[in-house]
Write a protein that holds these residues in place. Structure first.
Motif, PDB file in Angstrom:
ATOM      1  N   UNK A 249       0.841  -1.181   0.000  1.00  0.00           N
ATOM      2  CA  UNK A 249       0.000   0.000   0.000  1.00  0.00           C
ATOM      3  C   UNK A 249       0.883   1.240   0.000  1.00  0.00           C
ATOM      4  N   UNK A 250       0.577   2.154  -0.898  1.00  0.00           N
ATOM      5  CA  UNK A 250       1.369   3.384  -0.993  1.00  0.00           C
ATOM      6  C   UNK A 250       1.100   4.263   0.221  1.00  0.00           C
ATOM      7  N   UNK A 251       2.148   4.813   0.844  1.00  0.00           N
ATOM      8  CA  UNK A 251       1.953   5.637   2.037  1.00  0.00           C
ATOM      9  C   UNK A 251       1.535   7.065   1.692  1.00  0.00           C
ATOM     10  N   UNK A 252       1.062   7.759   2.716  1.00  0.00           N
ATOM     11  CA  UNK A 252       0.793   9.186   2.599  1.00  0.00           C
ATOM     12  C   UNK A 252       2.056   9.935   3.004  1.00  0.00           C
ATOM     13  N   UNK A 253       2.556  10.823   2.162  1.00  0.00           N
ATOM     14  CA  UNK A 253       3.859  11.441   2.449  1.00  0.00           C
ATOM     15  C   UNK A 253       3.794  12.436   3.598  1.00  0.00           C
ATOM     16  N   UNK A 254       4.944  12.620   4.224  1.00  0.00           N
ATOM     17  CA  UNK A 254       5.098  13.667   5.231  1.00  0.00           C
ATOM     18  C   UNK A 254       5.363  14.977   4.499  1.00  0.00           C
ATOM     19  N   UNK A 255       4.649  16.003   4.863  1.00  0.00           N
ATOM     20  CA  UNK A 255       4.757  17.278   4.161  1.00  0.00           C
ATOM     21  C   UNK A 255       5.961  18.092   4.602  1.00  0.00           C
ATOM     22  N   UNK A 256       6.704  17.605   5.603  1.00  0.00           N
ATOM     23  CA  UNK A 256       7.895  18.314   6.080  1.00  0.00           C
ATOM     24  C   UNK A 256       9.119  17.741   5.365  1.00  0.00           C
ATOM     25  N   UNK A 257       9.886  18.600   4.764  1.00  0.00           N
ATOM     26  CA  UNK A 257      11.095  18.134   4.085  1.00  0.00           C
ATOM     27  C   UNK A 257      10.819  17.740   2.645  1.00  0.00           C
ATOM     28  N   UNK A 259      10.359  15.490  -0.794  1.00  0.00           N
ATOM     29  CA  UNK A 259       9.568  14.296  -1.096  1.00  0.00           C
ATOM     30  C   UNK A 259      10.497  13.097  -1.273  1.00  0.00           C
ATOM     31  N   UNK A 260      10.203  12.007  -0.540  1.00  0.00           N
ATOM     32  CA  UNK A 260      11.033  10.806  -0.650  1.00  0.00           C
ATOM     33  C   UNK A 260      10.215   9.586  -0.291  1.00  0.00           C
ATOM     34  N   UNK A 261      10.680   8.434  -0.746  1.00  0.00           N
ATOM     35  CA  UNK A 261      10.001   7.159  -0.512  1.00  0.00           C
ATOM     36  C   UNK A 261      11.038   6.147  -0.057  1.00  0.00           C
ATOM     37  N   UNK A 319      19.979  -4.834   7.430  1.00  0.00           N
ATOM     38  CA  UNK A 319      19.226  -6.064   7.568  1.00  0.00           C
ATOM     39  C   UNK A 319      19.361  -6.820   6.257  1.00  0.00           C
ATOM     40  N   UNK A 320      18.664  -7.947   6.148  1.00  0.00           N
ATOM     41  CA  UNK A 320      18.804  -8.734   4.919  1.00  0.00           C
ATOM     42  C   UNK A 320      18.363  -7.941   3.692  1.00  0.00           C
ATOM     43  N   UNK A 321      17.252  -7.212   3.862  1.00  0.00           N
ATOM     44  CA  UNK A 321      16.841  -6.295   2.806  1.00  0.00           C
ATOM     45  C   UNK A 321      17.405  -4.924   3.127  1.00  0.00           C
ATOM     46  N   UNK A 322      18.114  -4.358   2.177  1.00  0.00           N
ATOM     47  CA  UNK A 322      18.813  -3.089   2.383  1.00  0.00           C
ATOM     48  C   UNK A 322      17.829  -1.933   2.230  1.00  0.00           C
ATOM     49  N   UNK A 323      17.946  -0.967   3.110  1.00  0.00           N
ATOM     50  CA  UNK A 323      17.088   0.208   3.036  1.00  0.00           C
ATOM     51  C   UNK A 323      17.482   1.064   1.835  1.00  0.00           C
ATOM     52  N   UNK A 324      16.460   1.477   1.072  1.00  0.00           N
ATOM     53  CA  UNK A 324      16.666   2.298  -0.124  1.00  0.00           C
ATOM     54  C   UNK A 324      15.762   3.522  -0.027  1.00  0.00           C
ATOM     55  N   UNK A 325      16.292   4.666  -0.423  1.00  0.00           N
ATOM     56  CA  UNK A 325      15.498   5.900  -0.412  1.00  0.00           C
ATOM     57  C   UNK A 325      15.475   6.496  -1.813  1.00  0.00           C
ATOM     58  N   UNK A 326      14.257   6.736  -2.294  1.00  0.00           N
ATOM     59  CA  UNK A 326      14.065   7.361  -3.598  1.00  0.00           C
ATOM     60  C   UNK A 326      13.492   8.743  -3.363  1.00  0.00           C
ATOM     61  N   UNK A 351       3.382   7.892  -5.099  1.00  0.00           N
ATOM     62  CA  UNK A 351       3.312   6.926  -6.185  1.00  0.00           C
ATOM     63  C   UNK A 351       4.394   7.143  -7.206  1.00  0.00           C
ATOM     64  N   UNK A 352       4.549   6.173  -8.082  1.00  0.00           N
ATOM     65  CA  UNK A 352       5.466   6.261  -9.209  1.00  0.00           C
ATOM     66  C   UNK A 352       4.635   6.377 -10.477  1.00  0.00           C
ATOM     67  N   UNK A 353       4.945   7.383 -11.260  1.00  0.00           N
ATOM     68  CA  UNK A 353       4.189   7.575 -12.491  1.00  0.00           C
ATOM     69  C   UNK A 353       5.125   7.620 -13.680  1.00  0.00           C
ATOM     70  N   UNK A 354       4.678   7.008 -14.747  1.00  0.00           N
ATOM     71  CA  UNK A 354       5.427   6.968 -16.000  1.00  0.00           C
ATOM     72  C   UNK A 354       5.111   8.218 -16.799  1.00  0.00           C
TER      73      UNK A 354
END
Length: 462
Positions: A249-257, A259-261, A319-326, A351-354
């Protein structure tokens, strides 16, 4: 003076046999005569004296010709000989003389036109064979630039070319809040780093930097100035070695700072081993404990800790899955189409849009019955491919990740073909005593559907 390798060896043998120390010392100071791949070379002895280039293949493999004059022929008993010994000049028949000639030019300070990546690989192969580590670092492909947007110097280098002696950790607190690739949750935006006129030494590794966020820097051994490190931009170019995991489920972004995912990534095959090793070195530079202290030079040994299962979870900073920030400044291309991070105004979700650029035809009257169409009007159309306005679809339920303890609902998975990452080190959410490496996306290329991969598959012999 010797004319060639055979003449040099005969003079040397005679000088030793007849106990002529002055001639021996004089010959010892002359150039090196050696045959590479059938081609004779006369090389000055001080040519291999640059940092990192000694000891090398010649000083180790032909010690009798490149050691001290008193030990030119170890074990030689002149009293038992009737004539000077028959000794052949040093030769390396299994290497290319043409390639070695280019290596000599590089060592002499001349530039060599590297025609393509195949040519570069040939030079690197022989440079590594002759153990010229300083020259190797100069030949490794990299790009050092100054990023005016972030006010910091950056080095782009491949994962497989990283050496642990060049890695350092730069704490935000000790480097005037150095720019970070993508901002941490606790910071807003990219803060400026040191300007070109001010050089700040990397923060020393100590346990005092346990809970300090910062960035990973790099300087090429024997080549770059280690007092002024460059922010590391890591290139992972092994085809299909990375999988990006999106939440269901896509999260609701924090409006401070900005935009990142935040996502998770898994690495495969040799890339996973190299990433684990890199993270272990970062933990070591910070003074953090590692479950398995895998050093970059230990992966090929096959014994001890290198024989144990390799996982980023054993590095001490992941951890086993590495944290990634977009973030919004990351360039993404999926299925050969640009993709960007955005917020849907109706649902308020990330979201990601083409992004599709279309050129609608523009009709122009040429004559009474004839029209021509031009394409000078562009229209930008977007399509949500994950999150945003896209409806939630069925997804795989949560599954245990074992020791990493990562239980989360997994949605889509994208395969990354190649990518550029900046490396940040931040405290784990809710646990200030633990640190983790976050890969901040700079440029990512991959595919979300297999049809795109199949389209790029070529026919054999085509």
């Amino acid at each position: 003076m010797p004319k060639d390798g055979e003449h040099f060896v005969r003079l040397f043998a005679d000088a030793q046999f007849y106990s002529l120390p002055r001639l021996t010392k004089q010959l010892f100071r002359t150039d090196i005569f050696i045959r590479i791949g059938g081609t004779p070379f006369q090389v000055p002895r001080d040519l291999f004296s640059s940092p990192g280039d000694s000891p090398n293949y010649f000083s180790l493999g032909f010690a009798q010709f490149f050691s001290t004059p008193s030990e030119v022929f170890p074990g030689l008993d002149r009293n038992a000989l009737l004539r000077p010994p028959s000794i052949s000049p040093p030769a390396v028949p299994n290497r290319s003389g043409e390639t070695f000639a280019e290596i000599v030019k590089l060592l002499q300070g001349y530039s060599v036109d590297i025609r393509n990546e195949t040519h570069r690989a040939q030079l690197l192969r022989d440079v590594r064979y002759f153990h010229l580590r300083g020259l190797e670092q100069k030949l490794i492909p990299c790009d050092i630039t100054f990023n005016l947007k972030r006010n910091q110097s950056e080095i782009l280098i491949r994962l497989e070319d990283i050496r642990q002696s060049g890695i350092s950790f730069k704490s935000d607190a000790l480097s005037s809040s150095t720019g970070s690739g993508s901002a941490a949750h606790s910071t807003t935006g990219a803060s400026p780093g040191p300007g070109p006129s001010k050089s700040i030494s990397p923060a020393p590794s100590s346990t005092g930097s346990y809970n300090r966020a910062g960035t990973v820097s790099y300087a090429r051994p024997y080549t770059d100035d280690h007092a002024n490190m460059n922010i590391l931009v890591l290139e992972v170019s092994s085809i299909e070695s990375t999988t990006l995991h999106f939440p269901a489920f896509a999260p609701t972004p924090c409006l401070i700072g900005p935009l990142s995912l935040d996502l998770r990534a898994t690495f495969h095959s040799n890339t996973m081993a190299r990433i684990t090793s890199l993270f272990s070195v970062v933990a070591s530079k910070m003074g953090l404990p590692a479950t398995q202290p895998l050093g970059l030079m230990m992966l090929a040994s096959g014994g001890g800790v290198a024989a144990q299962p390799v996982s980023p979870a054993n590095s001490g900073v992941s951890e086993r899955k590495v944290r990634v920030r977009i973030a919004s400044d990351c360039y993404i291309e999926m299925d050969n189409t640009p993709v960007e991070l955005g917020i849907d105004p109706e649902s308020g979700r990330l979201g990601m849009k083409r992004i599709k650029i279309e050129r609608p035809a523009k009709r122009a009257r040429v004559s009474g019955e004839r029209y021509e169409y031009g394409g000078d009007v562009e229209a930008e159309k977007s399509e949500w491919i994950w999150g945003g306005a896209k409806k939630e679809e069925s997804h795989r339920q949560s599954h245990s990740e074992g020791e990493g303890g990562e239980d989360e609902e997994v949605g889509e998975e994208w395969i990354v073909k190649r990518a550029h990452w900046r490396l940040r080190v931040e405290p784990v959410d809710g646990d200030g005593a633990r640190m983790q490496v976050v890969l901040c996306g700079v440029r990512i290329e991959g595919f979300a559907i297999e049809r795109s991969r199949n389209r790029e598959r070529g026919f054999l012999g085509a």
